[in-house]
Write an enzyme that holds these catalytic residues in place. Structure first.
Site, PDB file in Angstrom:
ATOM      1  N   GLU A  45      -6.378  -8.039  -0.067  1.00 24.77           N
ATOM      2  CA  GLU A  45      -7.131  -7.606   1.115  1.00 24.77           C
ATOM      3  C   GLU A  45      -8.528  -7.193   0.666  1.00 24.77           C
ATOM      4  O   GLU A  45      -8.692  -6.609  -0.418  1.00 24.77           O
ATOM      5  CB  GLU A  45      -6.484  -6.402   1.836  1.00 24.77           C
ATOM      6  CG  GLU A  45      -5.239  -6.748   2.612  1.00 24.77           C
ATOM      7  CD  GLU A  45      -4.655  -5.566   3.383  1.00 24.77           C
ATOM      8  OE1 GLU A  45      -5.431  -4.726   3.883  1.00 24.77           O
ATOM      9  OE2 GLU A  45      -3.419  -5.492   3.467  1.00 24.77           O
ATOM     10  N   GLU A  85       0.763  -1.243   0.000  1.00 23.26           N
ATOM     11  CA  GLU A  85       0.000   0.000   0.000  1.00 23.26           C
ATOM     12  C   GLU A  85       0.797   1.299   0.000  1.00 23.26           C
ATOM     13  O   GLU A  85       0.646   2.134   0.902  1.00 23.26           O
ATOM     14  CB  GLU A  85      -0.972   0.011   1.188  1.00 23.26           C
ATOM     15  CG  GLU A  85      -2.014  -1.082   1.101  1.00 23.26           C
ATOM     16  CD  GLU A  85      -3.202  -0.859   2.017  1.00 23.26           C
ATOM     17  OE1 GLU A  85      -3.076  -0.137   3.012  1.00 23.26           O
ATOM     18  OE2 GLU A  85      -4.267  -1.414   1.709  1.00 23.26           O
TER      19      GLU A  85
HETATM   20  C1  BG6 Z   1      -5.198  -1.903   4.839  1.00 23.22           C
HETATM   21  C2  BG6 Z   1      -3.907  -2.308   5.519  1.00 23.22           C
HETATM   22  O1  BG6 Z   1      -5.058  -0.617   4.370  1.00 23.22           O
HETATM   23  O2  BG6 Z   1      -6.326  -1.765   5.635  1.00 23.22           O
HETATM   24  C3  BG6 Z   1      -4.094  -3.153   6.772  1.00 23.22           C
HETATM   25  O3  BG6 Z   1      -3.039  -2.963   4.625  1.00 23.22           O
HETATM   26  C4  BG6 Z   1      -5.237  -2.584   7.595  1.00 23.22           C
HETATM   27  O4  BG6 Z   1      -2.870  -3.160   7.460  1.00 23.22           O
HETATM   28  C5  BG6 Z   1      -6.506  -2.607   6.761  1.00 23.22           C
HETATM   29  O5  BG6 Z   1      -5.440  -3.244   8.810  1.00 23.22           O
HETATM   30  C6  BG6 Z   1      -7.744  -2.104   7.498  1.00 23.22           C
HETATM   31  O6  BG6 Z   1      -7.501  -0.818   8.024  1.00 23.22           O
HETATM   32  P1  BG6 Z   1      -7.818  -0.487   9.537  1.00 23.22           P
HETATM   33  O7  BG6 Z   1      -7.266   0.853   9.781  1.00 23.22           O
HETATM   34  O8  BG6 Z   1      -9.284  -0.535   9.666  1.00 23.22           O
HETATM   35  O9  BG6 Z   1      -7.116  -1.549  10.327  1.00 23.22           O
END
Ligand code: BG6
Length: 476
Positions: free
Chosen positions: A373, A161
């Site tokens: 993700e 990211e």
């Molecule tokens: C992504 C990241 O942007 O979002 C993760 O790669 C992160 O590390 C995920 O946990 C969700 O974001 P957040 O802030 O809700 O944990």
């Protein structure tokens, strides 16, 4: 019958600092994320989900769910506590065992070399990614890891990211005080990462037989507020600076001209040295990891006084840094999409956005993609009989996976689905108040409890999805 291909990878994702804990155990030293998380008001990364001690149990659950792949990240400062120099034998042993355990259970390991966690030793030494020395130090670390696992791992994810690292630059980097007022730094950091990730791709091509490499990008399709020509122009501007700015580097070996002209005009463009673009071209990517949670919406900025003031503070990194309502003067302004639903955390829930982005990226670059993700952060409730009824998460994944399928039906190459996350992990912004897993970790944000693993309803749902290769998504 609608099914995903035989060799489609099914699994999930986590990152080291959000899962492992043991932040200063067995020789590991702190990373910048360990330090950043001390000040959020939420849980820090010192124990997280205690994966360092419980990974065998977690991998057994992955197997029970039917996983064929799992994405995780290496903690640089567990392997090289000072960022450079001596390898920590206990640190590397942990990854030897973690990878062997995955393989023993028939699960393909997909490591990420860098997920926000620059060793604090290098931040103290020269400011971390701010300094070009970080490129060489990262390359040495990457070379060591790639050599170590070249016979066991085929798919390598380089950097997680960069887009989010630029947008939330003071949150995803430990920025020394003296740089906080200088927004050029975020583009400079990104340029150093471009060099580092290209060098890592090249190393994979040189060292790993049939090895494939690519970054995982935090990607949001960007919609114009409406069909007014100015707002459509703002959409193009935002696409250029927020999306093509990263993907053109990975797949064309260049920065988009429009976005670069804009940054130059504002005096915030990165300094590029002779030979840098050759390094970037040589380190081409083979695939793209897509991290998709939510879409975004923009309009053309109004020229009201307030907004000009906002814009100035935004550029100086003081205000507006959270990104959600980012304003780039004369270019675009984020705003809430009046036509989209949001979750508890005000993130857009937009399954159609998944199909849109896959088709859009494929039309532009024609490259294979993997979902690295995708997930729904929520306040989960553990019932007295130890169940978590997370039907909202099932609904989110079901609709997003269907969109992946629709894109694939139109020829888009997608080779796996690795949502966020398997067990609950530390949220980057909200500790354990915001959970993403299909397996509940019994801890509160500030209280550890017994850290027991409890399968949520989404675990059983995903198990059936994998078993039927997605066919069950289309039943009912
Ligand atoms: C992504 C990241 O942007 O979002 C993760 O790669 C992160 O590390 C995920 O946990 C969700 O974001 P957040 O802030 O809700 O944990």
């Amino acid at each position: 019958m609608k099914v995903m291909p035989d060799n489609f990878l099914w699994g999930a994702s986590h990152s080291a600092y959000q899962y492992e804990g043991a932040a200063q155990e067995d020789g590991k030293k702190l990373s910048q994320m360990d330090v950043n998380n001390y000040n959020t008001g939420f849980s820090d990364a010192s124990v997280a989900s205690d994966g360092y001690h419980r990974f065998r149990e977690d991998i057994a659950l992955m197997k029970e769910c039917g996983f064929t792949a799992h994405r995780f990240s290496f903690s640089w400062s567990r392997v090289f506590p000072d960022g450079v120099g001596n390898v920590n034998p206990e640190g590397i042993q942990f990854y030897d065992e973690f990878i062997d355990e995955l393989l023993k259970n028939g699960i393909e390991p997909l490591p990420t070399l860098y997920h926000y966690d620059m060793p604090m030793a290098l931040v103290d030494k020269y400011g971390g990614w701010i300094d070009r020395q970080s490129v060489d130090d990262f390359t040495a670390y990457a070379k060591f890891m790639i050599n170590r696992y070249k016979d066991k791992i085929k798919h390598w994810i380089t950097v997680n990211e960069q887009s989010i690292i630029v947008e939330f630059w003071t949150k995803k980097n430990y920025i020394p005080e003296e740089y906080l007022q200088n927004p050029q730094i975020k583009y400079q950091i990104n340029h150093h990462m471009n060099l580092a990730q290209a060098k890592a791709c090249k190393l994979v091509h040189e060292l790993v037989k049939d090895g494939k490499a690519g970054a995982a990008i935090g990607y949001s399709p960007i919609y114009g507020l409406d069909s007014s020509p100015k707002n459509m122009l703002a959409m193009l501007n935002a696409e250029d600076l927020k999306n093509h700015f990263f993907l053109d580097i990975y797949f064309k070996g260049q920065y988009p001209k429009g976005a670069m002209s804009y940054l130059k005009e504002k005096n915030i463009a990165p300094t590029i040295l002779e030979g840098d673009m050759d390094v970037i071209k040589e380190g081409y990517s083979d695939f793209l990891g897509v991290n998709y949670y939510a879409s975004k919406c923009v309009k053309y900025p109004d020229e009201s006084l307030t907004e000009i003031i906002d814009a100035k503070s935004n550029l100086s990194g003081k205000k507006g840094d959270m990104g959600a309502y980012e304003l780039m003067p004369d270019f675009y302004q984020y705003l809430k999409n009046p036509r989209a639903e949001t979750n508890d955390w005000d993130w857009t829930v937009d399954p159609t956005g998944m199909e849109y982005l896959l088709r859009d990226i494929y039309q532009r670059y024609e490259i294979p993609m993997i979902i690295t993700e995708n997930g729904y952060g929520a306040h989960d409730v553990l019932t007295e009989d130890e169940r978590v009824h997370d039907d909202y998460r099932i609904d989110y994944w079901k609709t997003h996976l269907k969109s992946v399928y629709c894109a694939m039906e139109l020829g888009v190459e997608v080779f796996g689905f690795l949502p966020w996350s398997f067990v609950d992990v530390l949220s980057t912004s909200n500790g354990y108040n915001k959970r993403y897993g299909m397996v509940y970790v019994n801890r509160e944000d500030k209280e550890l409890l017994d850290l027991k693993r409890i399968k949520k309803d989404s675990f059983y749902w995903y198990q059936n999805v994998i078993k039927t290769r997605g066919a069950c998504l289309f039943e009912e």
